[in-house]
Scaffold this motif. Structure first.
Motif, mmCIF file in Angstrom:
data_model
loop_
_atom_site.group_PDB
_atom_site.id
_atom_site.type_symbol
_atom_site.label_atom_id
_atom_site.label_comp_id
_atom_site.label_asym_id
_atom_site.label_seq_id
_atom_site.Cartn_x
_atom_site.Cartn_y
_atom_site.Cartn_z
ATOM 1 N N VAL A 169 4.707 5.341 2.931
ATOM 2 C CA VAL A 169 4.252 6.718 2.785
ATOM 3 C C VAL A 169 5.400 7.538 2.207
ATOM 4 N N VAL A 170 5.189 8.100 1.025
ATOM 5 C CA VAL A 170 6.138 9.024 0.409
ATOM 6 C C VAL A 170 5.548 10.413 0.573
ATOM 7 N N SER A 171 6.204 11.245 1.382
ATOM 8 C CA SER A 171 5.606 12.506 1.794
ATOM 9 C C SER A 171 6.571 13.659 1.570
ATOM 10 N N THR A 172 5.987 14.856 1.495
ATOM 11 C CA THR A 172 6.781 16.084 1.384
ATOM 12 C C THR A 172 7.075 16.692 2.744
ATOM 13 N N ARG A 173 6.661 16.030 3.801
ATOM 14 C CA ARG A 173 6.869 16.543 5.153
ATOM 15 C C ARG A 173 7.324 15.423 6.054
ATOM 16 N N SER A 174 7.815 15.808 7.216
ATOM 17 C CA SER A 174 8.278 14.817 8.173
ATOM 18 C C SER A 174 7.088 14.057 8.753
ATOM 19 N N VAL A 178 7.940 18.579 -3.881
ATOM 20 C CA VAL A 178 6.781 17.908 -4.484
ATOM 21 C C VAL A 178 7.205 17.102 -5.704
ATOM 22 N N GLU A 179 8.028 17.704 -6.552
ATOM 23 C CA GLU A 179 8.479 17.000 -7.751
ATOM 24 C C GLU A 179 9.307 15.766 -7.388
ATOM 25 N N LEU A 180 10.127 15.883 -6.358
ATOM 26 C CA LEU A 180 10.936 14.747 -5.933
ATOM 27 C C LEU A 180 10.064 13.633 -5.391
ATOM 28 N N ALA A 181 9.034 13.992 -4.613
ATOM 29 C CA ALA A 181 8.138 12.978 -4.061
ATOM 30 C C ALA A 181 7.366 12.263 -5.162
ATOM 31 N N PRO A 235 -3.355 2.039 9.284
ATOM 32 C CA PRO A 235 -3.684 0.689 9.740
ATOM 33 C C PRO A 235 -2.477 -0.152 10.099
ATOM 34 N N ALA A 236 -1.297 0.271 9.760
ATOM 35 C CA ALA A 236 -0.082 -0.475 10.080
ATOM 36 C C ALA A 236 1.062 0.524 10.257
ATOM 37 N N ARG A 237 2.129 0.071 10.832
ATOM 38 C CA ARG A 237 3.295 0.934 11.017
ATOM 39 C C ARG A 237 3.963 1.136 9.658
ATOM 40 N N PRO A 238 3.921 2.360 9.123
ATOM 41 C CA PRO A 238 4.386 2.559 7.746
ATOM 42 C C PRO A 238 5.890 2.802 7.670
ATOM 43 N N LEU A 239 6.411 2.583 6.479
ATOM 44 C CA LEU A 239 7.752 3.041 6.146
ATOM 45 C C LEU A 239 7.590 4.461 5.603
ATOM 46 N N TRP A 240 8.020 5.452 6.378
ATOM 47 C CA TRP A 240 7.781 6.859 6.051
ATOM 48 C C TRP A 240 9.020 7.440 5.375
ATOM 49 N N ILE A 241 8.856 7.924 4.151
ATOM 50 C CA ILE A 241 9.944 8.537 3.398
ATOM 51 C C ILE A 241 9.681 10.040 3.323
ATOM 52 N N ALA A 279 0.866 -1.183 0.000
ATOM 53 C CA ALA A 279 0.000 0.000 0.000
ATOM 54 C C ALA A 279 0.899 1.229 0.000
ATOM 55 N N LEU A 280 0.760 2.069 -1.006
ATOM 56 C CA LEU A 280 1.597 3.254 -1.158
ATOM 57 C C LEU A 280 0.730 4.505 -1.035
ATOM 58 N N VAL A 281 1.135 5.408 -0.157
ATOM 59 C CA VAL A 281 0.439 6.675 0.032
ATOM 60 C C VAL A 281 1.385 7.796 -0.376
ATOM 61 N N LEU A 282 0.960 8.609 -1.322
ATOM 62 C CA LEU A 282 1.734 9.768 -1.774
ATOM 63 C C LEU A 282 1.108 11.014 -1.169
ATOM 64 N N ASP A 283 1.837 11.655 -0.269
ATOM 65 C CA ASP A 283 1.352 12.840 0.439
ATOM 66 C C ASP A 283 2.050 14.073 -0.124
ATOM 67 N N LEU A 284 1.318 14.895 -0.888
ATOM 68 C CA LEU A 284 1.890 16.077 -1.533
ATOM 69 C C LEU A 284 1.395 17.346 -0.844
#
Length: 405
Positions: free
Chosen positions: A347-352, A267-270, A362-368, A248-253
């Motif tokens: 989770v690929v995000s533009t913020r910490s 944003v472009e990098l994410a 729902p689960a402990r994510p790998l936060w990038i 499950a991939l979440v893109l947070d822009l």
């Protein structure tokens, strides 16, 4: 379809016409018959040129061939095909002007760029192809404008042009890079100690690595007959069973209004990292892929991974924009509806990492965090995003030499 045919006089034609009129005026004023005859002879090429241009622009058809989409940073080759439907007269020195504009709400991002290519000769009843290349370094939606066909053949005194109504859209998908070994290590390390959901895809889908004795339930297709004849008992091929975990991939822009060029670069990098991950997952089959892209709007996919699904998601990521609207929680809510137990959440995000939002996962994510310089350890992207530079706002950064066939 062509429209708007025009014939105008060129700068050289004005010079020529001025000399002809000067001679004609001198001949009339001085009553010199030879000079008057000479001025008449000089006007004849203008009339002849006008007639040639009128005929040469008739019964020509122009076609542009472009792919449906291309990735940012990859060369885009455009093919122009000129069809000469005349039976006897060929076309010489036809110049085609093509235009490209980036559709964007951002100021200065939709500047028009144009280029010109030439068809040296197209014989009667045949076609000629000329190709040229754009270098598009920004993702988004681009629009080709109307084509204009021009010629000054043979004398260069007049210029004839004709317009073709044929606008086309082109999607430029995000630039993709390479995932590093640390990324794969992080994905494997996340499996340890957690509830895992694997899906065996069948022995025949694994890698063949040896032989074993036949057991009840084995398929006859796996029998290795040569070895069975040598041993006197049935031997079957043994395969390495492939197991993959649902992703499950979440893109947070998330983008603050006052973030400036640095925030837009993040944003472009994410988006590029998410596109690279999705492209890698598309090569695997048999896993459930759930993607939520949260930016100016929220987009959601839940399907079995494949190259077609990855291509569809990346085409959508071509136009997604960052925004301060909080669509992240909406994406998480949709994610819970399709997420299987034990799925790996990234989770690929533009913020910490936001603790409040992270708890709702729902689960402990790998936060990038793509705003952190340490993202380079997971993901390598050729080139650098620099919104502050002038080159980043140009539609076309490089036009290569044209080649004709």
């Amino acid at each position: 379809m062509f429209s708007g045919r025009r014939i105008t006089i060129t700068r050289e034609g004005w010079y020529y016409l001025f000399v002809a009129l000067f001679i004609s005026g001198g001949a009339v004023g001085g009553e010199v018959n030879l000079m008057l005859l000479l001025s008449g002879i000089m006007v004849a090429p203008l009339l002849l040129h006008w007639r040639i241009l009128s005929v040469s622009l008739q019964r020509l058809d122009l076609e542009r061939r472009v792919p449906a989409y291309v990735h940012a940073g990859d060369p885009l080759r455009v093919h122009l095909v000129l069809h000469n439907d005349r039976r006897r007269v060929g076309s010489w020195c036809m110049v085609v002007q093509d235009q490209l504009r980036r559709n964007s709400k951002r100021r200065g991002a939709g500047d028009l760029a144009s280029t010109q290519v030439i068809f040296p000769f197209t014989s009667a009843g045949n076609k000629s192809t000329v190709s040229y290349q754009w270098m598009l370094n920004r993702r988004g939606e681009y629009q080709f404008g109307a084509l204009r066909l021009m010629t000054r053949f043979p004398f260069g005194l007049l210029k004839g042009s004709r317009k073709m109504q044929g606008a086309q859209l082109l999607l430029v998908c995000p630039r993709t890079g390479e995932l590093t070994s640390k990324w794969f290590q992080a994905m494997e390390a996340d499996r340890v100690g957690g509830q895992e959901s694997y899906h065996a895809r069948g022995n025949a889908e694994g890698d063949y690595y040896g032989l074993r004795h036949w057991q009840p339930g084995d398929s006859r297709r796996w029998i290795h007959w040569r070895t069975s004849a040598r041993l006197g008992q049935l031997a079957v091929k043994q395969f390495e069973q492939q197991r993959d975990r649902d992703i499950a991939l979440v893109l947070d822009l998330h983008l603050d209004p006052d973030a400036g060029s640095a925030g837009q670069a993040t944003v472009e990098l994410a988006v590029s990292m998410a596109a690279t991950v999705i492209q890698d997952l598309g090569r695997r089959t048999g896993i459930q892929l759930v993607v939520a892209a949260c930016g100016e709007s929220m987009h959601y996919w839940a399907a079995s991974s494949s190259n077609l699904v990855a291509a569809e998601i990346n085409r959508c990521l071509a136009t997604i924009q960052g925004d301060a609207n909080e669509t992240f929680q909406e994406g998480i809510t949709r994610l819970k509806e399709e997420l299987r137990p034990g799925s790996q959440v990234v989770v690929v995000s533009t913020r910490s990492r936001d603790t409040r939002n992270a708890i709702s996962l729902p689960a402990r994510p790998l936060w990038i965090d793509c705003s952190d310089p340490g993202v380079d350890a997971y993901f390598h992207l050729p080139g650098v995003f620099s919104e502050s530079s002038q080159e980043a706002d140009e539609v076309v950064n490089q036009v290569e030499e044209l080649s004709s066939t």
